[in-house]
Design a protein around this motif. Structure first.
Motif, mmCIF file in Angstrom:
data_model
loop_
_atom_site.group_PDB
_atom_site.id
_atom_site.type_symbol
_atom_site.label_atom_id
_atom_site.label_comp_id
_atom_site.label_asym_id
_atom_site.label_seq_id
_atom_site.Cartn_x
_atom_site.Cartn_y
_atom_site.Cartn_z
ATOM 1 N N SER A 63 1.120 -1.228 -0.353
ATOM 2 C CA SER A 63 0.165 -0.290 -0.424
ATOM 3 C C SER A 63 0.985 0.809 -0.169
ATOM 4 O O SER A 63 -0.057 2.023 -0.549
ATOM 5 C CB SER A 63 -0.545 -0.084 0.945
ATOM 6 N N SER A 67 1.131 3.875 -3.349
ATOM 7 C CA SER A 67 0.556 5.440 -3.339
ATOM 8 C C SER A 67 1.920 6.218 -3.244
ATOM 9 O O SER A 67 1.591 7.427 -3.926
ATOM 10 C CB SER A 67 -0.060 5.113 -1.803
ATOM 11 N N ILE A 230 -3.435 -5.525 -0.323
ATOM 12 C CA ILE A 230 -3.012 -4.154 -0.525
ATOM 13 C C ILE A 230 -3.613 -3.933 1.007
ATOM 14 O O ILE A 230 -5.073 -4.777 1.669
ATOM 15 C CB ILE A 230 -3.364 -3.402 -0.927
#
Length: 287
Positions: A63, A67, A230
């Motif tokens: 993640s 991101s 995730i």
């Protein structure tokens, strides 16, 4: 007197909604994160389990990586796009902002479905690529990290454009002309004038985009289900349960996610303030 009473009532309703939808759920999650599945005793086992099992650690790493990468790429593309948009007419700028606003709301399951139609295994662009013999997408897999990154960049880009559009208003168009008259190139203008002025705002926009990406769920789940590990999907699977539901683990993951976003916000605020102070100090020394 009536205006004061109306203000008090309005503020009271606002704080009531904040308490009901933010504060109360947060404290319930915090309490659950220190309880067993039976909720009969206090324990740190949930946090120990999360940081000791690779499935949860990998979810956090995936993640954060996707991101950060998608936010940085979208931020650069948004900054370049806004700089070009600012050179156009006011009508063109307004039309682009309307499109960016509409595009930023096109997310979730419809967005995943649109990408499947275009870039899925039998998507339009994939079949067209094979038909023309270009082989541009031979190694592309929409249902992998590359595909997810593309979707993240797609819904981050219009958000970045809308957030950066007022930021570029801080750049006076006469500054670039003055720099050119003094012999500065475009690169030197952006290095010494443009970027130092807008960089604090770029950091602030990045923190917003990072938080937006960390919380993305619907598009990811619609595209990959639970096959790609995730964080947002992992929280959902622990709530619903692949075999059995474990809401205490979901609460623990959510608390750690909230902590990451808090650190992201505080770090962004500190870096923004520091850059502004350094920039102002350099300007004072210059003059």
């Amino acid at each position: 007197m009536k205006e004061k009473l109306l203000f008090i009532v309005t503020i009271s309703i606002l704080f009531l909604f904040i308490a009901a939808f933010l504060v109360y759920p947060f404290f319930i999650m915090l309490l659950n994160s220190f309880q067993t599945n039976a909720q009969d005793m206090f324990t740190l086992g949930n946090y120990i389990e999360i940081f000791s099992k690779s499935i949860y650690v990998t979810a956090f790493l995936n993640s954060i990586v996707i991101s950060v990468a998608s936010s940085l790429i979208a931020l650069v593309l948004a900054a370049v796009s806004v700089n070009v948009i600012k050179l156009k007419s006011k009508k063109f700028q307004n039309n682009v902002l309307v499109m960016a606003n509409l595009t930023s709301n096109f997310a979730g399951i419809p967005l995943a479905f649109a990408f499947i139609i275009l870039l899925g295994n039998t998507g339009i662009l994939i079949l067209l690529d094979q038909l023309l013999g270009l082989h541009l997408f031979d190694h592309f897999n929409l249902y992998s990290r590359d595909g997810l990154s593309l979707i993240y960049i797609y819904f981050q880009l219009p958000l970045g454009i809308m957030l950066l559009y007022p930021v570029f208003d801080n750049l006076d168009e006469h500054w670039k002309a003055a720099a050119a008259i003094l012999g500065a190139s475009d690169f030197q203008y952006w290095k010494y004038i443009g970027l130092p002025i807008i960089f604090p705002s770029l950091v602030g926009v990045f923190t917003i985009m990072f938080a937006n990406a960390m919380g993305a769920y619907a598009s990811v789940y619609a595209l990959t289900g639970s096959t790609y590990n995730i964080l947002s999907v992992r929280i959902a699977t622990t709530v619903s349960g692949d075999v059995i539901a474990r809401p205490e683990i979901a609460s623990t993951l959510s608390i750690i996610l909230a902590f990451i976003l808090l650190v992201n916000m505080l770090l962004g605020e500190w870096l923004t303030s520091k850059v502004r102070r350094d920039t102002n100090e350099k300007i004072r020394k210059t003059y």
